[in-house]
Design a protein around this motif. Structure first.
Motif, mmCIF file in Angstrom:
data_model
loop_
_atom_site.group_PDB
_atom_site.id
_atom_site.type_symbol
_atom_site.label_atom_id
_atom_site.label_comp_id
_atom_site.label_asym_id
_atom_site.label_seq_id
_atom_site.Cartn_x
_atom_site.Cartn_y
_atom_site.Cartn_z
ATOM 1 N N THR A 1 34.876 8.288 12.478
ATOM 2 C CA THR A 1 36.337 8.264 12.607
ATOM 3 C C THR A 1 37.024 8.313 11.251
ATOM 4 O OG1 THR A 1 36.134 6.954 14.641
ATOM 5 C CG2 THR A 1 38.292 7.007 13.584
ATOM 6 N N TYR B 1 32.533 4.234 13.750
ATOM 7 C CA TYR B 1 33.541 3.922 12.723
ATOM 8 C C TYR B 1 33.480 4.953 11.599
ATOM 9 C CZ TYR B 1 36.520 0.964 9.804
ATOM 10 O OH TYR B 1 37.557 0.484 9.044
ATOM 11 N N LEU C 1 40.112 7.037 19.264
ATOM 12 C CA LEU C 1 38.954 7.903 19.009
ATOM 13 C C LEU C 1 37.717 7.056 18.754
ATOM 14 C CD1 LEU C 1 37.587 10.614 18.416
ATOM 15 C CD2 LEU C 1 38.445 10.438 16.061
ATOM 16 N N TYR C 2 37.877 6.012 17.940
ATOM 17 C CA TYR C 2 36.756 5.110 17.647
ATOM 18 C C TYR C 2 36.241 4.452 18.936
ATOM 19 C CZ TYR C 2 34.618 0.610 16.457
ATOM 20 O OH TYR C 2 33.785 -0.476 16.399
ATOM 21 N N MET D 1 43.599 7.212 15.998
ATOM 22 C CA MET D 1 42.288 6.930 15.397
ATOM 23 C C MET D 1 41.551 5.770 16.070
ATOM 24 S SD MET D 1 41.709 9.283 13.270
ATOM 25 C CE MET D 1 42.616 10.569 12.385
ATOM 26 N N MET E 1 42.428 1.553 10.922
ATOM 27 C CA MET E 1 41.009 1.275 11.154
ATOM 28 C C MET E 1 40.496 0.175 10.230
ATOM 29 S SD MET E 1 39.859 3.075 13.669
ATOM 30 C CE MET E 1 38.109 2.836 13.415
#
Length: 412
Positions: free
Chosen positions: A389, A386, A370-371, A367, A247
């Protein structure tokens, strides 16, 4: 030196994803959710291939396993060529998955090697030294690949949108053709390095067969890997850590675009994240274990991660991207600390335990999705999405640093 060279290769291949995401968005007109399947294909390979990698290493040995991994890495790179010629996004993802499978084998071999080749207390220092090579590669790959793949990206994007018919097809062919030469060169380099390693004398490092209860000074006989709860808590910690690292590294370019930064600049923001990680590695080499323990370094990094994640949300201007980049500093000593803590006291189960830890790298696959789901499907503002997450990731890492790494162990 061989392991550090391998970590350079890991970094170069892995962090190329940060450039491929905006490149594929440009070439195929993908949404963020679709583009993030680049990281999904790469990191999910670890989940499926880590345990088979442990079996392969047991059969063929450490050195032959590395040679095999490098050859597979070269084959994965060559898949990019027909993918570009046929303009098939799915085939690109196949090549990325094959590369991830090769990296799973290479990572399963090299990380425990760095951990057990010397005292466990200084493992974070050795992994940090290799990590410098990894992140240095990560720093230069966006600059190299970004210059090759995203050259005149804003102008090309407008041309693609305006073009129709044969002109549109020709433009897409020209853009995707940019991957051909770089990945042919990479395939050749990987195979040549495999030949070098084949004729290099690398020792096989044997792990201890028994585990000692430090409070009683007695040998403890374990019959199952499931008797080590700290291992599975450590694998989950690797899962959330890699997710947070991706991320901060791969997604920072998308984050920058949302803040209004041009694609030419945002495509190279990964280099800033990795530079901050490099600074953290240097601190780790100097400080661990002379001044601070691995556990304390992990606690400090987790707290920094929490603080920087909150600041990246609280600031609404382009300056917020600086705190996303600073998450690289927070992430820097996490892998070097989590991995040795997770596989400590495993004795004869060290190899399979290492494979289970490597499976946690799949966090990098989930991840970003998911974001994107929170942002695009639930229409949550990108900065809040953000934060939602990454913040839970750092909170769990803090728990593991304080308590989780001792679960089920009688250690002082």
């Amino acid at each position: 030196m061989i392991i550090c060279a391998l970590f350079f290769i890991f970094g170069f291949v892995t962090w190329a994803n940060g450039t491929l995401i905006p490149f594929f968005k440009l070439s195929f007109g993908l949404s963020n959710l679709q583009a993030f399947f680049v990281t999904f294909a790469s990191y999910m390979a670890y989940f499926f291939l880590a345990l088979p990698s442990s079996w392969i290493l047991k059969k063929v040995g450490f050195k032959n396993g590395i040679v095999l991994g490098l050859v597979i890495l070269g084959l994965g790179s060559l898949i990019f060529i027909p993918a570009a010629q046929t303009r098939t996004f799915g085939l690109f993802l196949t090549g990325i998955f094959v590369q991830g499978a090769a990296l799973a084998l290479l990572q399963t071999a090299s990380n425990p090697y760095l951990t057990i080749i010397g005292p466990i207390e200084s493992a974070a220092k050795r992994i940090s030294m290799a990590g410098i090579c990894n992140k240095f590669a990560g720093m230069i790959v966006p600059l190299i690949m970004g210059s090759l793949f995203l050259k005149n990206a804003s102008e090309v994007e407008k041309q693609i949108q305006a073009a129709t018919g044969a002109a549109h097809e020709q433009l897409l062919n020209e853009v995707l053709g940019r991957v051909n030469m770089p990945y042919i060169v990479l395939a050749i380099v990987f195979c040549l390095f495999a030949v070098v390693i084949k004729f290099t004398d690398l020792p096989e490092v044997e792990v201890e067969e028994d585990v000692v209860d430090e409070t009683k000074g007695e040998v403890v006989k374990h019959k199952s890997i499931f008797q080590f709860p700290h291992l599975f808590l450590g694998a989950l910690c690797i899962f959330v850590y890699v997710g947070a690292e991706v991320m901060a590294g791969d997604i920072i370019g998308i984050y920058g675009r949302e803040l209004g930064i041009s694609p030419e600049i945002s495509g190279k923001l990964t280099s800033i994240t990795l530079f901050s990680m490099l600074i953290g590695y240097i601190v780790g080499i100097i400080a661990i274990p002379k001044y601070i323990s691995q556990q304390k370094a992990l606690r400090i990094c987790a707290i920094l991660g929490i603080a920087f994640a909150i600041l990246s949300f609280a600031i609404s201007t382009w300056f917020a991207v600086i705190f996303v980049a600073l998450l690289g500093l927070a992430n820097s000593l996490m892998w070097p600390a989590i991995f040795p803590l997770g596989i400590s006291h495993l004795g004869k189960f060290t190899k399979i335990g290492s494979a289970i830890m490597i499976m946690g790298i799949a966090g990098g696959a989930l991840m970003p999705l998911l974001y994107a789901f929170l942002n695009e499907k639930l229409h949550i503002h990108f900065q809040l999405a953000y934060l939602l997450t990454v913040l839970p990731c750092y909170l769990y890492i803090l728990y593991f640093a304080i308590k989780g790494h001792k679960a089920g162990l009688n250690i002082k």
